[in-house]
Design an enzyme around this catalytic site. Structure first.
Site, PDB file in Angstrom:
ATOM      1  N   ASP A  35       0.826  -1.202   0.000  1.00  0.00           N
ATOM      2  CA  ASP A  35       0.000   0.000   0.000  1.00  0.00           C
ATOM      3  C   ASP A  35       0.861   1.253   0.000  1.00  0.00           C
ATOM      4  OD1 ASP A  35      -2.602  -0.814  -0.145  1.00  0.00           O
ATOM      5  OD2 ASP A  35      -3.065  -0.569   1.972  1.00  0.00           O
ATOM      6  N   TYR A  60      -0.695   6.445   2.054  1.00  0.00           N
ATOM      7  CA  TYR A  60      -1.766   6.265   3.034  1.00  0.00           C
ATOM      8  C   TYR A  60      -2.187   4.799   3.131  1.00  0.00           C
ATOM      9  CZ  TYR A  60      -1.940  11.288   2.443  1.00  0.00           C
ATOM     10  OH  TYR A  60      -1.590  12.612   2.378  1.00  0.00           O
ATOM     11  N   TYR A  62      10.527  -1.154   6.597  1.00  0.00           N
ATOM     12  CA  TYR A  62       9.438  -2.112   6.400  1.00  0.00           C
ATOM     13  C   TYR A  62       9.858  -3.367   5.627  1.00  0.00           C
ATOM     14  CZ  TYR A  62       5.691   0.787   8.299  1.00  0.00           C
ATOM     15  OH  TYR A  62       4.866   1.490   9.133  1.00  0.00           O
ATOM     16  N   HIS A 107      11.770  -9.287   5.154  1.00  0.00           N
ATOM     17  CA  HIS A 107      11.956 -10.539   4.423  1.00  0.00           C
ATOM     18  C   HIS A 107      12.496 -11.650   5.311  1.00  0.00           C
ATOM     19  CE1 HIS A 107      12.436  -7.638   0.807  1.00  0.00           C
ATOM     20  NE2 HIS A 107      11.184  -8.039   0.903  1.00  0.00           N
TER      21      HIS A 107
END
Length: 696
Positions: free
Chosen positions: A255, A272, A417, A420
């Protein structure tokens, strides 16, 4: 012998009050005035009944309180004082003079003005009862004072004017007609409409003045010596976290991050939490997955093709939100609250097309509220180590927020983020097969060594264009999906699932994909040497991107977060092999790149057990993502969502207000509750923990 007659209680109170005023007349220093003013307000606190209303005095009069079920008079003052900090009185030369002015007025005016000052200066956290008629009383008194009372007029009127001014917040962040999300994320901030729009450049969180490391190791050495998971080695997550959590994390990261391979500064998605992976990144994308009637999406469809090559449970979760959208749209039309979705002469909407648009946008808004509920009540809870059945919620939206600037993701958080290393054993083996196949197909089609992870911008080419991924889909389908041409024409594929004639996947196929992730343990994340070898090219692309954009060093980022720096290589990882490799590759802890440092740092001992810096940064980012989003903070209201839609986003009160269990129970009617593929009541309580596992 009889003693003196007792003084009536009312007379006692009047005498005490006059004594306070007499003290003020003799104590004119600011410190003493403060004590005296507090003494008077304390006197007001002790009054249990409303003061006697004084009759008019010349042209001046005290306006009696109007009957009200809420407290008025001294009762209101007592409540207001209990809600505010009494010590916040700021005595200065101007209001010192005002207090002197007060004591020269008639007694009844002294009392009224004192109550007015108390109300206006102290009632910032308690609602004002306008039936007390304070404003009217003050205006009557001040209107008849001469110029010698200028200090008093100033100290009483200025806070009142400031209070009226502050009633309307500036700048104006909400305009009528902006209650729905735009397809590309623009106008989330009406003041700065381009912030967070798809196609914007990444921002920079940390401005570093550290000297450049001019002897950086090769990205391949960084991967091989610090990140790569050794063959045959798998560290099961000690907190019992399963891959279902990682499936949701993958949706969240997709996202927020979609780097343009032709321009590493550019982010192709919005900034967002808006389910853009489901709905697309612009209006054309959005319409490609819509039915364009009744506000519905095409059955079990989503836009972002990148998620096809992820473990099947990732697309399975998107199907859950796709189905939830259609469930919401149908329910909204069925209830048709205040006929807001009716069209025709005399109705709110003129045409069927307007009905479709209003239903779609409202359903999307409600679905977004459900998504936020899952993030707050399940995802964040798991990350910080709070059990799903706990009454405690770390809720960034619990207090009001007035977001002016919107949100824009940064290059530093693009690295933060990348989880993995958390990929489970089974999914790691599957991804190895996928990457081997796609790499071979890519090299064959391009006649050069190029990995699909580096061609992300070529995957989603929009609704009308065919990208490289479409060329690879045939081989992927042949090897992993085995879908017929008719199935592929109905929508994107999921490995292990087959679309029916109506375009939907069988309920059991989606639940099995989700159950596989539910039962599969994630891997430990921190300390290094945990990333599946199949993701080498993806990690190297991330390292290169961070270098091209001059991302700060690891210790710079910790300083930015007001954390202590790591001053020895032993501070980084528990693993001696990683410590030695860090020393070999970087020479000094301050030279360690942000990307590498994040992945090899020691991990927290609770919850998701993220590496410490990563865990600290994730919470900062999550709070900013939610609180800086005007749609989430200002538009998820009954007026926009309908009463039913608003209540739906609040979740199940019997399940700690979580909505995730409801989605998994209600959106798969073909699978009965007794089926082995359904989630049991106990499993729904702990959806992000492997079953029958206890934390070590």
């Amino acid at each position: 012998m009889l003693g003196p007659s007792p003084v009536p209680k009312q007379q006692q109170e009047s005498n005490q009050f006059k004594n306070c005023l007499n003290i003020i007349k003799h104590d004119m220093e600011e410190e003493d005035l403060l004590k005296s003013f507090k003494a008077i307000t304390s006197q007001l606190q002790q009054k249990k009944q409303q003061p006697v209303i004084v009759k008019s005095n010349g042209s001046r009069s005290v306006v009696a309180p109007t009957p009200s079920s809420a407290p008025t008079g001294s009762k209101w003052t007592l409540n207001a004082l209990s809600e505010n900090i009494k010590a916040a009185l700021n005595i200065n030369p101007i209001n010192s003079g005002a207090i002197k002015d007060i004591i020269s007025l008639p007694f009844e005016d002294q009392f009224s003005l004192l109550g007015a000052i108390t109300e206006r200066l102290l009632s910032k956290n308690a609602p004002t009862n306008d039936r007390n008629n304070t404003f009217e009383t003050v205006m009557n008194i001040l209107g008849n004072l001469g110029p010698e009372y200028s200090d008093l007029v100033y100290v009483v009127t200025q806070p009142l004017i400031a209070s009226f001014y502050d009633d309307i917040h500036k700048p104006y962040i909400n305009y009528v007609g902006n209650q729905f999300r735009t397809a590309d994320g623009s106008y989330n901030s009406v003041v700065f409409p381009g912030i967070g729009k798809a196609g914007s450049n990444y921002t920079r969180t940390v401005t570093s003045i550290s000297k450049n490391n001019t002897n950086l190791p090769s990205p391949k050495d960084v991967f091989d010596k610090l990140l790569k998971r050794p063959d045959g080695v798998f560290e099961e997550h000690k907190g019992g976290i399963n891959m279902m959590l990682l499936y949701l994390a993958i949706i969240i990261t997709h996202d927020l991050f979609y780097t343009d391979s032709s321009d590493p500064m550019r982010n192709l998605t919005t900034s967002y939490l808006d389910l853009s992976s489901l709905y697309g990144f612009n209006r054309a994308d959005q319409e490609s997955v819509r039915q364009m009637e009744y506000g519905l999406l095409k059955p079990d469809q989503w836009f972002d093709k990148r998620l096809v090559i992820q473990p099947a449970g990732v697309a399975g979760l998107l199907v859950v939100f796709s189905r939830n959208h259609n469930f919401i749209a149908k329910k909204l039309l069925e209830l048709n609250e205040n006929e807001r979705f009716s069209y025709g002469p005399g109705k709110r909407l003129r045409t069927k097309e307007e009905q479709d648009e209003r239903l779609f946008q409202t359903a999307r808004l409600v679905n977004n509220g459900c998504y936020a509920n899952v993030i707050i009540h399940d995802y964040i809870r798991t990350i910080i180590g709070t059990s799903a059945d706990s009454d405690f919620i770390f809720d960034p939206l619990a207090t009001p927020s007035d977001p002016i600037y919107g949100n824009a993701v940064s290059i530093e958080f693009n690295a933060i983020y990348r989880w993995h290393a958390a990929i489970g054993k089974e999914d790691s083996e599957w991804l190895t097969e996928v990457m081997n196949l796609l790499t071979a197909k890519m090299q064959e089609s391009r006649k050069e060594e190029r990995h699909p992870g580096l061609d992300r911008s070529l995957i989603n080419k929009g609704a009308q264009n065919v990208g490289i991924f479409d060329q690879l889909l045939e081989g992927f389908n042949e090897y992993f999906v085995k879908a017929s041409p008719e199935e592929l024409a109905r929508g994107l594929p999921i490995a292990g699932a087959h679309r029916g004639e109506n375009g939907s996947f069988p309920d059991v196929d989606i639940l099995r994909a989700l159950k596989k992730g539910f039962k599969q343990s994630a891997s430990e994340i921190g300390n290094g040497l945990n990333t599946p070898a199949a993701l080498e090219h993806v990690e190297i692309a991330g390292i290169n991107q961070a270098r091209i954009l001059d991302t700060c060093y690891f210790n710079d980022f910790r300083k930015f977060l007001k954390l202590t720096t790591l001053d020895t290589f032993e501070d980084f990882s528990e693993k001696k092999q990683v410590q030695d490799a860090l020393k070999e590759l970087y020479g000094h802890p301050n030279n360690v790149e942000l990307y590498a440092g994040l992945m090899v740092e020691r991990n927290k001992q609770t919850g998701l057990r993220l590496p410490y810096t990563m865990g600290r940064a994730i919470l900062s980012d999550a709070i900013n993502l939610l609180r800086n989003d005007r749609i989430l903070t200002k538009e998820l209201t009954p007026a926009n969502l309908t009463n039913w839609g608003y209540q739906y986003t609040l979740g199940d009160p019997n399940s700690n207000n979580r909505i995730f269990p409801l989605l998994l129970s209600n959106l798969f009617p073909e699978v009965g509750p007794d089926s082995a593929d359904a989630f049991t009541a106990d499993e729904l309580k702990t959806l992000f923990n492997t079953p029958n596992k206890t934390t070590k």
